[in-house]
Scaffold this motif. Sequence first.
Motif, mmCIF file in Angstrom:
data_model
loop_
_atom_site.group_PDB
_atom_site.id
_atom_site.type_symbol
_atom_site.label_atom_id
_atom_site.label_comp_id
_atom_site.label_asym_id
_atom_site.label_seq_id
_atom_site.Cartn_x
_atom_site.Cartn_y
_atom_site.Cartn_z
ATOM 1 N N GLU A 47 0.858 -1.182 0.000
ATOM 2 C CA GLU A 47 0.000 0.000 0.000
ATOM 3 C C GLU A 47 0.896 1.235 0.000
ATOM 4 N N LEU A 48 0.529 2.193 -0.800
ATOM 5 C CA LEU A 48 1.247 3.459 -0.868
ATOM 6 C C LEU A 48 0.222 4.572 -0.668
ATOM 7 N N ILE A 49 0.478 5.433 0.315
ATOM 8 C CA ILE A 49 -0.432 6.527 0.618
ATOM 9 C C ILE A 49 0.336 7.832 0.440
ATOM 10 N N ILE A 50 -0.221 8.738 -0.338
ATOM 11 C CA ILE A 50 0.339 10.073 -0.479
ATOM 12 C C ILE A 50 -0.773 11.029 -0.083
ATOM 13 N N ARG A 51 -0.479 11.851 0.914
ATOM 14 C CA ARG A 51 -1.511 12.784 1.379
ATOM 15 C C ARG A 51 -0.896 14.148 1.664
ATOM 16 N N LEU A 52 -1.740 15.124 1.650
ATOM 17 C CA LEU A 52 -1.322 16.466 1.994
ATOM 18 C C LEU A 52 -1.060 16.483 3.494
ATOM 19 N N GLY A 53 0.109 16.895 3.885
ATOM 20 C CA GLY A 53 0.502 16.884 5.289
ATOM 21 C C GLY A 53 0.787 18.270 5.808
ATOM 22 N N VAL A 54 -0.148 19.142 5.637
ATOM 23 C CA VAL A 54 0.036 20.531 6.022
ATOM 24 C C VAL A 54 -0.199 20.667 7.522
ATOM 25 N N GLY A 55 0.711 21.371 8.178
ATOM 26 C CA GLY A 55 0.566 21.609 9.611
ATOM 27 C C GLY A 55 1.674 22.513 10.101
ATOM 28 N N GLY A 56 1.637 22.823 11.370
ATOM 29 C CA GLY A 56 2.668 23.674 11.952
ATOM 30 C C GLY A 56 2.184 25.085 12.162
ATOM 31 N N SER A 57 3.106 26.006 12.043
ATOM 32 C CA SER A 57 2.785 27.419 12.256
ATOM 33 C C SER A 57 1.953 27.934 11.083
ATOM 34 N N VAL A 58 1.401 29.095 11.274
ATOM 35 C CA VAL A 58 0.598 29.730 10.216
ATOM 36 C C VAL A 58 1.447 29.904 8.958
ATOM 37 N N GLU A 59 2.693 30.313 9.145
ATOM 38 C CA GLU A 59 3.585 30.520 8.001
ATOM 39 C C GLU A 59 3.854 29.201 7.267
ATOM 40 N N GLU A 60 4.085 28.134 8.040
ATOM 41 C CA GLU A 60 4.347 26.821 7.426
ATOM 42 C C GLU A 60 3.114 26.327 6.662
ATOM 43 N N ILE A 61 1.960 26.514 7.246
ATOM 44 C CA ILE A 61 0.724 26.085 6.586
ATOM 45 C C ILE A 61 0.543 26.844 5.278
ATOM 46 N N GLU A 62 0.733 28.156 5.318
ATOM 47 C CA GLU A 62 0.575 28.969 4.108
ATOM 48 C C GLU A 62 1.589 28.566 3.036
ATOM 49 N N GLN A 63 2.826 28.316 3.451
ATOM 50 C CA GLN A 63 3.873 27.921 2.502
ATOM 51 C C GLN A 63 3.552 26.567 1.867
ATOM 52 N N ASP A 64 3.151 25.586 2.701
ATOM 53 C CA ASP A 64 2.841 24.254 2.177
ATOM 54 C C ASP A 64 1.608 24.274 1.279
ATOM 55 N N MET A 65 0.598 25.047 1.658
ATOM 56 C CA MET A 65 -0.606 25.148 0.827
ATOM 57 C C MET A 65 -0.275 25.791 -0.517
#
Length: 187
Positions: free
Chosen positions: A47-65
């Motif tokens: 099984e291979l799972i690829i998912r969006l793993g956005v989290g952390g500070s507001v800046e990190e979330i905005e950057q990852d998004m």
Amino acid sequence: MTSRTNESDLPPGWQREGESLVWTRSYGPWVVKARCPSGAPFTGPSELIIRLGVGGSVEEIEQDMAAALETDGIPAGLLRQLPFAEIKAQARAVLAQETGNEMGEPWPVPTRCRTVLDYAFLVAELVRMRATGTTAPQQELADRLGIGKATMSERIKRATVIGLWDGKQLTGKAKELLAEWQSGREE
């Protein structure tokens, strides 16, 4: 069989989730997991799972998004980056350590299966052969034992009926028999 590998003995990026070994790595905003069931007839991921793993500070979330939006979902280039050969090799090494049976050491399958332990050896050897990359383990083992493929198929069916094989992996009963046999050899 030896006891299960401790979490601290696993290679970096690996962890246990139930009966599976799981490799996890982050690639930018994406988290990739490859699940390798311990008792499967192969050691690579099932099984291979690829998912969006956005989290952390507001800046990190905005950057990852922003990175995720830029690629419009999972990028094809991400799949090319995944180290499948490394994942398989590491899973194979951990599973070999857990079973106490190095991948190169064959199980002592007798020419004729008369006991429950003989059938456990048979299915354990098929699992070992598949883990080493053998493309036709049933035929290769049948040839090694000097029996026909139909006879091999019947023996595998019998191993299933007596509760040693579930069609995908060794059962707890088979693992216990093999562990008892190995501990008897060590004494």
